[in-house]
Design a protein around this motif. Structure first.
Motif, PDB file in Angstrom:
ATOM      1  N   PRO A  21       0.804  -1.237   0.000  1.00  0.00           N
ATOM      2  CA  PRO A  21       0.000   0.000   0.000  1.00  0.00           C
ATOM      3  C   PRO A  21       0.832   1.280   0.000  1.00  0.00           C
ATOM      4  O   PRO A  21       0.301   2.362  -0.248  1.00  0.00           O
ATOM      5  CB  PRO A  21      -0.801  -0.104   1.310  1.00  0.00           C
ATOM      6  N   ARG A  22       2.118   1.155   0.256  1.00  0.00           N
ATOM      7  CA  ARG A  22       2.958   2.354   0.314  1.00  0.00           C
ATOM      8  C   ARG A  22       3.286   2.923  -1.059  1.00  0.00           C
ATOM      9  O   ARG A  22       3.720   4.071  -1.164  1.00  0.00           O
ATOM     10  CB  ARG A  22       4.296   2.021   0.999  1.00  0.00           C
ATOM     11  N   TYR A  23       3.147   2.096  -2.090  1.00  0.00           N
ATOM     12  CA  TYR A  23       3.621   2.519  -3.414  1.00  0.00           C
ATOM     13  C   TYR A  23       2.481   2.422  -4.421  1.00  0.00           C
ATOM     14  O   TYR A  23       1.633   1.538  -4.333  1.00  0.00           O
ATOM     15  CB  TYR A  23       4.777   1.621  -3.870  1.00  0.00           C
ATOM     16  N   PRO A  24       2.485   3.321  -5.411  1.00  0.00           N
ATOM     17  CA  PRO A  24       1.398   3.296  -6.386  1.00  0.00           C
ATOM     18  C   PRO A  24       1.519   2.177  -7.411  1.00  0.00           C
ATOM     19  O   PRO A  24       0.573   1.945  -8.167  1.00  0.00           O
ATOM     20  CB  PRO A  24       1.497   4.667  -7.064  1.00  0.00           C
ATOM     21  N   ASN A  25       2.679   1.513  -7.492  1.00  0.00           N
ATOM     22  CA  ASN A  25       2.756   0.340  -8.368  1.00  0.00           C
ATOM     23  C   ASN A  25       3.621  -0.727  -7.714  1.00  0.00           C
ATOM     24  O   ASN A  25       4.328  -0.456  -6.738  1.00  0.00           O
ATOM     25  CB  ASN A  25       3.267   0.713  -9.768  1.00  0.00           C
ATOM     26  N   ALA A  28       7.822  -0.884  -7.580  1.00  0.00           N
ATOM     27  CA  ALA A  28       8.577  -0.205  -6.521  1.00  0.00           C
ATOM     28  C   ALA A  28       8.859  -1.133  -5.339  1.00  0.00           C
ATOM     29  O   ALA A  28       9.664  -0.811  -4.464  1.00  0.00           O
ATOM     30  CB  ALA A  28       7.825   1.040  -6.048  1.00  0.00           C
TER      31      ALA A  28
ATOM     32  N   TYR B 122       8.877   9.808   0.855  1.00  0.00           N
ATOM     33  CA  TYR B 122       9.736   8.639   0.995  1.00  0.00           C
ATOM     34  C   TYR B 122      11.098   9.108   1.470  1.00  0.00           C
ATOM     35  O   TYR B 122      11.669  10.033   0.894  1.00  0.00           O
ATOM     36  CB  TYR B 122       9.905   7.910  -0.339  1.00  0.00           C
ATOM     37  N   LEU B 183      14.075   4.056  -6.346  1.00  0.00           N
ATOM     38  CA  LEU B 183      12.806   3.918  -5.617  1.00  0.00           C
ATOM     39  C   LEU B 183      11.744   3.227  -6.475  1.00  0.00           C
ATOM     40  O   LEU B 183      10.915   2.467  -5.980  1.00  0.00           O
ATOM     41  CB  LEU B 183      12.298   5.317  -5.245  1.00  0.00           C
ATOM     42  N   GLU B 184      11.786   3.495  -7.762  1.00  0.00           N
ATOM     43  CA  GLU B 184      10.798   2.884  -8.658  1.00  0.00           C
ATOM     44  C   GLU B 184      11.088   1.411  -8.912  1.00  0.00           C
ATOM     45  O   GLU B 184      10.330   0.740  -9.618  1.00  0.00           O
ATOM     46  CB  GLU B 184      10.754   3.643  -9.988  1.00  0.00           C
TER      47      GLU B 184
END
Ligand SMILES: Cc1cc2nc3c(=O)[nH]c(=O)nc-3n(C[C@H](O)[C@H](O)[C@H](O)COP(=O)(O)O)c2cc1C
Ligand code: SF4
Ligand code: FES
Lengths: 166, 451
Positions: A21-25, A28, B122, B183-184
């Motif tokens: 849930p911390r990342y939009p995809n 990551a 972040y 990060l990505e």
């Protein structure tokens, strides 16, 4: 039906999913997932890369590409129970860091990046550990060893091999 | 200057300084609560702009100005990335801030997120800081429990989530677009700019990247005000309308051959000599300095004669260094061979080049091999020309690379060869008496793994 042994345990999968849930995809999650596996297994074999890729909906090559970039996650075999990074950057080198690295390797009977035969200790050269106020220094697991001397370096190797180090 | 009281480091050495209770007892979070109640995000941007704060991560870009580059009325999300990759050799001030006073950093982050309208932040932390990780995570948990992070902070309607993200031991992840790529979940290859992160950054959304110390400064500006901040440091040069000045306190990391290595807070503009002889207790063992790194190894070298250079944003550049960088001052005493220094520097950059741009990948690897050859007694005077050529041609400044790592690799080479040429020549002639004058091409070295 053939059941193949999976590398990722349900606990690892749960730890990875807890971060989703911390990342939009999901891409990551790559680095966090690799850390979760490595924290547990002390390496990330290629089969684990494939499983991480499946979990994140990526091609294995995408995960492998990221992993290989960092040269941080061992893939062939686990690092030693204690993984030690000895700083060789400028502030430590000025205070004998390179000699400490040689000395530790000699005491452990290995070359840099090597692991002792008993699997207790891996020693790697490191770039600046951000602890130049304590030069020469070393990070072993989560413990920072400050102002190393030949004596304290030898004691560290002895403790690590006796299973007493972090 | 003797009356200067540390502010950013005021809690260092105080028992329990990393806890919320300790931070509150020092007046912490009250400014945030006041700002959330009384001020609009644009007011906070104006405050930081008026303070003259310049980023502490190395480039010295004015922080408030950077925030104004975000698109207006963007539907979101906007991201804030906090750069705690801190890997520039000699630098450790972020570590001390995170370990000893994490709430000061977090208050700065919340204020900066409010100003930039970021709702997710972040914090990218280098792997080698496990103690910082534990302290930060503890402080973040406390902040969530106290309603300082999460939904509707203190009833203001403003919400912010702050997450830690762990790196994997690569210097290039400190470059802001390398950090974003990492990060990505990709390899940390810096992006070509423009677009700058403010327009298209993390997950292709508007993004601000700021350093940990910058965040601590934001917290103190909110607490003590613009006038306080501007009363410290070096004002902008009235004859140069483009000089933003060097305001505020700065954390100087002192290491190498000094009696008392450590992180010291001083007004921007203290000279290298004042720092070494004062806070540092002098060059160790009663020796003299041969050279001093003014702000992390990327910045090049000051000679002993240049030690009165003020360490503000403009100072080191005036004596041929790349800049103030991270203000990490490393003292190299007179017994050290400058050849060994440059070998150490070249090895670092050859190891850390991400390999994306040919001039950087090949230039750093080749310069390392030349230094190895020189140290093996096979150097030629011609090698100094070749090294200088590499130094002059790789980097963003000559326009040949995507990021500034290559400039940071080039500067120690250029400075060392220009400022210590005699020593290089003597070394080469002494160690290679029969071959130093040869100018023929050198046979290819056996291929060795670059990393
Ligand atoms: C090779 C390279 C490494 C960098 N490493 C860091 C770093 O570790 N920490 C940091 O804050 N900035 C680092 N920077 C600078 C960042 O790109 C960026 O300018 C900075 O994080 C912005 O924050 P600030 O404006 O608050 O200083 C690095 C830059 C380069 C070119
Ligand atoms: S300059 Fe060097 S480190 Fe930067 S992107 Fe190019 S190859 Fe990578
Ligand atoms: S140079 Fe060794 S910790 Fe910084």
């Amino acid at each position: 039906m053939i059941t193949t042994q999976r590398i990722l345990t349900p606990e690892m999968v749960a730890s990875i999913e807890a971060l989703a849930p911390r990342y939009p995809n999901r891409r990551a999650l790559t680095l966090p997932a690799l850390h979760i596996v490595n924290d547990e297994l002390r390496y990330v074999p290629y089969e684990a890369v494939v499983e991480v890729a499946q979990l994140l909906g990526l091609a294995p090559a995408e995960v492998q590409d990221t992993l290989s970039f960092y040269q941080f996650f061992p893939q062939d075999k686990p690092s030693g129970e204690t993984r030690a990074w000895v700083c060789r950057s400028i502030s430590c080198a000025l205070r004998g860091g390179e000699e400490i690295l040689d000395h530790i390797c000699h005491a452990a009977g290995i070359d840099p990046y090597g692991t002792t035969a008993d699997g207790a200790l891996t020693v790697e050269p490191a770039e600046c550990l951000g602890a130049c106020d304590f030069a020469p220094c070393m990070l072993a697991g989560k413990t920072l060893h400050k102002n190393l001397t030949k004596e304290s370096a030898e004691a560290f190797v002895r403790d690590a091999r006796a299973g007493k180090s972090s | 200057m003797t009356t200067f009281q540390p502010v950013l480091l005021e809690a260092v050495g105080v028992a329990g300084s990393h806890t919320l209770a300790s931070y509150r007892s020092r007046g912490g979070y009250a400014p945030l609560e006041r700002m959330l109640k009384e001020k609009q995000p644009t007011d906070v941007i104006e405050l930081v702009k008026a303070s003259g704060l310049r980023g502490r991560g190395g480039a010295g870009f004015p922080t408030g100005l950077k925030w104004t580059f975000l698109p207006k009325d963007h539907p979101g999300p906007i991201y804030l990335c906090i750069n705690a990759d801190e890997s520039e050799p000699g630098t450790f001030n972020n570590r001390i801030l995170m370990e000893d006073d994490p709430h000061q950093v977090i208050e700065g982050i919340i204020l900066s997120a409010y100003a930039t309208r970021a709702t997710t932040a972040y914090l990218y932390l280098r792997y080698e800081y496990p103690q910082s990780w534990d302290r930060l995570q503890g402080a973040i948990d406390e902040a969530y429990a106290a309603g300082l992070l999460g939904k509707n902070i203190q009833g203001s309607g403003f919400s912010l989530d702050l997450y830690l993200h762990r790196g994997a031991a690569a210097y290039i992840c400190g470059e802001e677009t390398g950090l974003i790529e990492s990060l990505e979940g990709k390899r940390a290859w810096p992006r070509i700019k423009p677009p700058f992160p403010a327009i298209e950054g993390l997950f292709r959304k508007p993004t601000v990247v700021n350093n940990i110390e910058t965040m601590a400064c934001v917290a103190q500006i909110a607490r003590r005000g613009v006038d306080w901040f501007r009363s410290i440091g070096v004002p902008s040069d009235p004859n140069n309308p483009r000089d933003p000045g060097s305001y505020g306190p700065k954390l100087y990391c002192l290491s190498g051959h000094v009696e008392r290595p450590g992180c010291y807070e001083a007004p921007l503009g203290i000279t290298a000599r004042q720092l070494i002889d004062g806070q540092g207790g002098g060059v160790w063992k009663g020796r003299k300095a041969k050279a001093v790194i003014p702000g992390g190894i990327s910045m090049g070298l000051l000679t002993e004669a240049e030690l009165d250079t003020p360490l503000d944003f403009a100072g080191p550049g005036k004596v041929g260094c790349l800049g103030l960088g991270t203000a990490a001052v490393v003292v190299i005493d007179e017994t050290v061979s400058i050849v060994d220094f440059l070998h150490n520097s070249c090895r670092f950059f050859a190891h850390e080049s991400c390999g994306q741009c040919t001039p950087c990948r090949e230039g750093t690897a080749w310069s390392l091999r030349m230094l190895e050859r020189i140290r093996a007694g096979k150097g030629r005077l011609k090698d100094l020309e070749l090294l200088a050529e590499i130094g002059n041609t790789m980097g963003m400044m000559p326009g040949s690379t995507i990021c500034g790592l290559a400039d940071g690799a080039a500067w120690p080479i250029k400075n060392a060869i220009k400022k210590f040429r005699g020593e290089f020549e003597d070394y080469i002639k002494r160690t290679n008496p029969s071959g130093w004058m040869v100018t023929d091409p050198v046979p290819a070295l056996p291929i060795v793994a670059a990393h």
